[in-house]
Design an enzyme around this catalytic site. Sequence first.
Site, PDB file in Angstrom:
ATOM      1  N   ASP A 155      -1.717   0.331  -9.690  1.00 52.45           N
ATOM      2  CA  ASP A 155      -0.855  -0.604  -8.768  1.00 52.45           C
ATOM      3  C   ASP A 155       0.549  -0.865 -10.087  1.00 52.45           C
ATOM      4  O   ASP A 155       0.385  -1.696 -11.049  1.00 52.45           O
ATOM      5  CB  ASP A 155      -1.756  -2.020  -8.903  1.00 52.45           C
ATOM      6  CG  ASP A 155      -2.687  -1.924  -7.786  1.00 52.45           C
ATOM      7  OD1 ASP A 155      -3.303  -0.883  -7.544  1.00 52.45           O
ATOM      8  OD2 ASP A 155      -2.945  -2.744  -7.214  1.00 52.45           O
ATOM      9  N   LYS A 218       2.217  -3.518  -1.708  1.00 51.22           N
ATOM     10  CA  LYS A 218       1.575  -4.903  -1.977  1.00 51.22           C
ATOM     11  C   LYS A 218       2.376  -6.081  -2.307  1.00 51.22           C
ATOM     12  O   LYS A 218       3.487  -5.888  -2.945  1.00 51.22           O
ATOM     13  CB  LYS A 218       0.649  -4.374  -3.284  1.00 51.22           C
ATOM     14  CG  LYS A 218      -0.302  -5.744  -4.061  1.00 51.22           C
ATOM     15  CD  LYS A 218      -0.761  -5.254  -5.196  1.00 51.22           C
ATOM     16  CE  LYS A 218      -1.341  -6.303  -5.762  1.00 51.22           C
ATOM     17  NZ  LYS A 218      -2.382  -5.854  -7.320  1.00 51.22           N
ATOM     18  N   LYS A 254      -1.258  -4.337   1.284  1.00 53.46           N
ATOM     19  CA  LYS A 254      -2.473  -5.103   0.445  1.00 53.46           C
ATOM     20  C   LYS A 254      -1.825  -6.353   0.139  1.00 53.46           C
ATOM     21  O   LYS A 254      -0.780  -6.605  -0.759  1.00 53.46           O
ATOM     22  CB  LYS A 254      -2.772  -4.360  -0.996  1.00 53.46           C
ATOM     23  CG  LYS A 254      -3.575  -5.202  -1.801  1.00 53.46           C
ATOM     24  CD  LYS A 254      -3.890  -4.573  -3.230  1.00 53.46           C
ATOM     25  CE  LYS A 254      -4.557  -5.133  -4.229  1.00 53.46           C
ATOM     26  NZ  LYS A 254      -4.995  -4.571  -5.486  1.00 53.46           N
TER      27      LYS A 254
END
Length: 318
Positions: A155, A218, A254
């Site tokens: 991430d 995300k 996400k």
Amino acid sequence: MAGRNPGTELELGRISKVYVNRPAVVRHAEQIKKWKTLKGNWQAAWLLKAVTCIDLTTLSGDDTPSNVQRLCFKAKHPIREDLLKALDMHDKGITAAAVCVYPARVSDAVDTLKAAGCNIPVASVAAGFPAGQTPLETKLAEIRLAVEYGAREIDIVISRSLVLTGQWEGLYEEIRLCRAACGEAHMKTILATGELGSLANVYKASMIAMMAGSDFIKTSTGKEVENATFPVGIVMMRAIKEYYWQTGYKVGFKPAGGIRTAKEAITWLMLVKEELGVEWLTPELFRLGASSLLGDIEQQIFYHVTGSYPLQHELAMA
């Protein structure tokens, strides 16, 4: 995850024409908040689906091997076994989607999950998380180390300054280099939407992240003042839909940060179903970034099965 997004050439002409109707987006977000709450078996089914999409996360300065081990155990056994048996779901292999930690704790998580005999992937934040105010060389080195330690998902965080100053070529190149550093590990690109200034910038950053080869986009690090919100989610999912229409590649979504209740988790699932379709409702294309969410979901499932809420000692800590 199959059929990874390879990215495309940077198309600045398309980026320059982006316009977001903020009032319309906000109105739609307000309508979402009024959606009726699911009850009974329907609620339990959606909550179990949510569990399988959670990136169970600990990103604290006082993380130690012991609390990472506890988190891994909870990821493998997210819901008490007797509750799953009551729902006839004990043999369906329900686990969290991933365990997410800092790079320094990746080895702890990998070793614990391997010893437990499960294949839950370890995700690591990297690239100067959470602020992104780190030299690019350091960001790339951190990514490579996390992968070397055994992380199968990375991430990354973007440099918000590149968005705020309109340096779209620089943003594209930075994310491309991060993708290359990830190798076979799948890359989720954190946009930190609460710090991008406008919904138009959120859309532009989403498109560039996908053009640069992101497997997921995300919303947030969870450390910003404003994290996952419905207006931002709508804009990001519309970008995902457009990218899919243009390229045929599905990019995951996400939301992360501030998602704490079972009701919120179900609403996000329903929103994904409405905007992107049921094919996105899998861990391969949808994740929920959360640390405390699982506890509330397990409480709601306990109530559904027993008719009462659990006492403090009746559910294991995440």
